[in-house]
Scaffold this active site. Structure first.
Site, PDB file in Angstrom:
ATOM      1  N   SER A  68       0.951  -1.287   0.161  1.00  0.00           N
ATOM      2  CA  SER A  68       0.074  -0.102   0.040  1.00  0.00           C
ATOM      3  C   SER A  68       0.922   1.140  -0.084  1.00  0.00           C
ATOM      4  CB  SER A  68      -0.957  -0.080   1.046  1.00  0.00           C
ATOM      5  OG  SER A  68      -1.686   0.870   1.177  1.00  0.00           O
ATOM      6  N   HIS A 118      -2.542  -1.109  -4.211  1.00  0.00           N
ATOM      7  CA  HIS A 118      -3.897  -0.878  -4.473  1.00  0.00           C
ATOM      8  C   HIS A 118      -4.582   0.231  -4.239  1.00  0.00           C
ATOM      9  CE1 HIS A 118      -4.465  -1.790   0.256  1.00  0.00           C
ATOM     10  NE2 HIS A 118      -3.864  -0.573   0.180  1.00  0.00           N
TER      11      HIS A 118
END
Length: 211
Positions: A107, A132
């Site tokens: 992330s 993501h």
């Protein structure tokens, strides 16, 4: 324990005694790494860890702006605003920043890994990288107009994350959007092919044996 650097430890941090011509001092692994211009991001990216990382970057730049700073990363990611605070500081300081993934960079941490100086972004062979789209924490509640504001903020963060990753990977923003619509997990070699890192490091022990 030296109080200068207090990482978010989940266990008792080991300390050790060093003898020098200046006397005896107590230190810990994080302080020792800092003396070697190494920053270790081994926790979630939040306001506290972001402030710690930014402070270390600024101090190391002030000590010597022409020497590289190394950032080791093993982090599950975290908040978007904390991510961008660290990212902006990395781009602000004059020193080149080597980024090295140990374990995982997920992330927000994946963006920091990619944001290192081109040619100086690395990972160990079994490291994992996950990218993501960003999200807001918690349940979104409120009036419809408030929900519209929150939705617009999510889209702004997503677009900023996509353009940032595109800038550092060489991918176009549309490709980043498609790939981050769901979790995309990459091995070290796949992260290299994707443009997040430049080099998959060999083990030092094996390199010494084959030299």
């Amino acid at each position: 324990m030296n109080p200068q650097i207090q990482p978010q430890a989940r266990y008792i941090l080991p300390s050790f005694i060093e003898h020098s011509s200046f006397g005896i001092k107590e230190s810990n692994p994080y302080n020792k790494l800092f003396e070697e211009r190494i920053i270790f991001l081994g926790v979630q990216v939040d306001d506290a860890s972001a402030n710690d990382i930014m402070a270390q970057l600024l101090v190391l730049e002030s000590l010597d702006p022409d020497r590289d700073i190394t950032m080791y990363i093993n982090s599950p990611g975290g908040g978007f605003t904390s991510l961008m605070a660290i990212y902006d500081t990395m781009q602000y300081v004059r020193a080149d920043i080597q980024t090295v993934c140990l374990g995982q960079a997920a992330s927000a941490a994946a963006v920091l890994l990619a944001a290192g100086t081109p040619g100086k972004r690395m990972a160990l062979p079994n490291a994992r990288v996950l990218i993501h789209q960003p999200s807001l924490q918690g349940v979104i509640q409120g009036q419809f107009s408030d929900l519209e504001i929150q939705a617009a903020e999510i889209e702004r963060m997503r677009t900023l994350m996509e353009t940032t990753l595109a800038r550092h990977t060489g991918k176009d923003a549309a490709t980043i959007r498609k790939d981050t619509d769901r979790d995309k997990i990459l091995t070290a070699e796949e992260a290299k092919d994707y443009g997040i890192i430049d080099t998959v490091l060999e083990y030092r022990k094996l390199s010494a044996q084959t030299a």
